[in-house]
Enzyme design. Structure first.
Site, short mmCIF file in Angstrom:
data_model
loop_
_atom_site.label_atom_id
_atom_site.label_comp_id
_atom_site.label_asym_id
_atom_site.label_seq_id
_atom_site.Cartn_x
_atom_site.Cartn_y
_atom_site.Cartn_z
N SER A 148 -17.31 18.04 64.70
CA SER A 148 -16.39 19.19 64.63
C SER A 148 -16.53 19.97 65.93
O SER A 148 -17.60 19.96 66.56
CB SER A 148 -16.79 20.09 63.45
OG SER A 148 -16.12 21.34 63.55
N TYR A 161 -23.12 24.71 58.96
CA TYR A 161 -22.15 23.66 59.29
C TYR A 161 -22.17 23.34 60.80
O TYR A 161 -22.23 22.18 61.21
CB TYR A 161 -20.76 24.12 58.84
CG TYR A 161 -19.65 23.12 59.07
CD1 TYR A 161 -19.69 21.87 58.46
CD2 TYR A 161 -18.55 23.43 59.86
CE1 TYR A 161 -18.66 20.95 58.65
CE2 TYR A 161 -17.52 22.53 60.05
CZ TYR A 161 -17.59 21.29 59.45
OH TYR A 161 -16.56 20.38 59.64
N1 LIG Z 1 -10.53 19.64 57.93
C1 LIG Z 1 -10.98 20.24 59.01
O1 LIG Z 1 -10.44 21.27 59.44
C2 LIG Z 1 -12.15 19.65 59.76
C3 LIG Z 1 -12.42 20.17 61.03
C4 LIG Z 1 -13.47 19.65 61.77
C5 LIG Z 1 -14.23 18.62 61.24
N2 LIG Z 1 -13.96 18.14 60.01
C6 LIG Z 1 -14.79 17.05 59.52
O2 LIG Z 1 -13.98 16.00 59.07
C7 LIG Z 1 -14.65 15.30 58.01
C8 LIG Z 1 -13.76 15.25 56.79
O3 LIG Z 1 -13.49 16.58 56.40
P1 LIG Z 1 -12.27 16.95 55.40
O4 LIG Z 1 -11.71 18.20 55.90
O5 LIG Z 1 -11.41 15.77 55.18
O6 LIG Z 1 -13.12 17.30 54.09
P2 LIG Z 1 -12.91 16.93 52.56
O7 LIG Z 1 -13.77 17.89 51.83
O8 LIG Z 1 -11.46 16.85 52.23
O9 LIG Z 1 -13.53 15.46 52.47
C9 LIG Z 1 -14.89 15.24 52.62
C10 LIG Z 1 -15.28 14.13 51.67
O10 LIG Z 1 -16.66 13.82 51.86
C11 LIG Z 1 -17.23 13.54 50.58
N3 LIG Z 1 -18.69 13.68 50.67
C12 LIG Z 1 -19.41 14.80 50.94
N4 LIG Z 1 -20.71 14.51 50.94
C13 LIG Z 1 -20.85 13.19 50.65
C14 LIG Z 1 -21.93 12.31 50.51
N5 LIG Z 1 -23.19 12.73 50.65
N6 LIG Z 1 -21.67 11.02 50.20
C15 LIG Z 1 -20.40 10.56 50.04
N7 LIG Z 1 -19.32 11.36 50.17
C16 LIG Z 1 -19.54 12.66 50.47
C17 LIG Z 1 -16.57 14.54 49.65
O11 LIG Z 1 -16.67 14.14 48.29
C18 LIG Z 1 -15.13 14.51 50.19
O12 LIG Z 1 -14.34 13.54 49.52
C19 LIG Z 1 -15.96 16.05 57.78
O13 LIG Z 1 -16.99 15.44 58.50
C20 LIG Z 1 -15.66 17.43 58.33
O14 LIG Z 1 -16.83 18.11 58.70
C21 LIG Z 1 -12.93 18.63 59.25
#
Ligand SMILES: NC(=O)c1ccc[n+]([C@@H]2O[C@H](COP(=O)([O-])OP(=O)(O)OC[C@H]3O[C@@H](n4cnc5c(N)ncnc54)[C@H](O)[C@@H]3O)[C@@H](O)[C@H]2O)c1
Length: 258
Positions: A148, A161
């Protein structure tokens, strides 16, 4: 990985026949990554904690017969071992699982802190550690970590985070060096604000709407999961043959302006 011949056209984006594991792929960015890899010809295994989201996807019946959905914790060594045992080979690992959350420091509990470490960092460590023997046997091995921009810049409420994402960026560089002899490439993407089910409405409301308008040079709006998935596909594909230890920022210019 083919060490000798760089691809000179877009066929390098193809992942035909590749076996991939996407953690946290039941929804959001991970799901977009899984679908994009399938569309590029890969067979994708998704490992996610969220049984409800997995069942919802299973009900849709998509995946062209090249999708397997597994329920479980990607940070649990036994769960990862059980899953990997079922795979004859593996070419690409996408460490995407995380529990993104914002919390003011004075409200941050030990439980929050450990949850961030477990879901974001221990999962990447465990899946990478156990995948290496299989990746070593692949001729196109790649690991892509989903970090991120909050691993680079501090926004309010990101002590836990942001800290784990910064660690994931260094994990990426250090692992890239350690696995280079085996030509297992290790890279990261660093998304900015990306609209997923969990946060799409929040981005349309204040104060997030104004924050994005101020921070994001490309339109003042969040990105889409597909924007991240496209970057992941590139880093996972043979077109990125000579790229390792790198982080590709997908943030509409947020960091460039910061
Ligand atoms: N959406 C954003 O704005 C954003 C920005 C920067 C980075 N990210 C990163 O992108 C990635 C996806 O984020 P997102 O926004 O799609 O989130 P999300 O919450 O929609 O999806 C995350 C998924 O990870 C799963 N998960 C969490 N811990 C787990 C574990 N220990 N084992 C298996 N599954 C697990 C959850 O059940 C969920 O389905 C993450 O790494 C997040 O940090 C997202």
């Amino acid at each position: 990985m083919n060490r000798d011949h760089p691809h000179d056209n877009n066929s390098g984006f193809q992942l035909s026949g590749a076996v991939c594991l996407v953690t946290g792929g039941a929804q959001g960015i991970g799901r977009a990554i899984a679908i994009t890899l399938i569309d590029a010809g890969a067979h994708v295994h998704v490992l996610d904690l969220d049984q409800v989201a997995l069942d919802r996807w299973r009900g849709e019946g998509t995946g062209h017969g090249r999708l397997d959905l597994h329920a479980g914790d990607a940070a649990d060594p036994d769960v990862v071992a059980d899953l990997l045992r079922t795979l004859e080979r593996m070419d690409v690992l996408i460490n995407n699982a995380a529990s993104p959350f914002y919390c003011p420091f004075e409200e941050l509990t030990r439980q929050h802190w450990e949850q961030a470490l477990r879901n974001d960092l221990h999962s990447a460590f465990e899946c990478s550690r156990q995948s290496v023997p299989k990746l070593r046997a692949s001729d196109r091995a790649a690991i892509v970590n989903v970090a991120s921009i909050e691993g680079f810049v501090a926004e309010p409420g990101t002590v836990a985070y942001g800290s784990v994402k910064a660690a994931l960026l260094q994990f990426t560089r250090a692992l890239a060096v350690d696995l280079a002899n085996d030509w297992i490439r290790v890279n990261a993407v660093a998304p900015g604000g990306i609209a997923v089910e969990r946060n799409r409405q929040v981005f349309q409301q204040e104060p997030c709407k104004s924050l994005l308008a101020d921070r994001v040079p490309l339109g003042g709006v969040p990105g889409e999961p597909q924007d991240v998935a496209n970057a992941v596909l590139f880093l996972a594909s043979p077109l990125a043959r000579y790229i390792t230890g790198a982080t590709l920022v997908v943030d509409g210019g947020w960091l460039a302006k910061a």
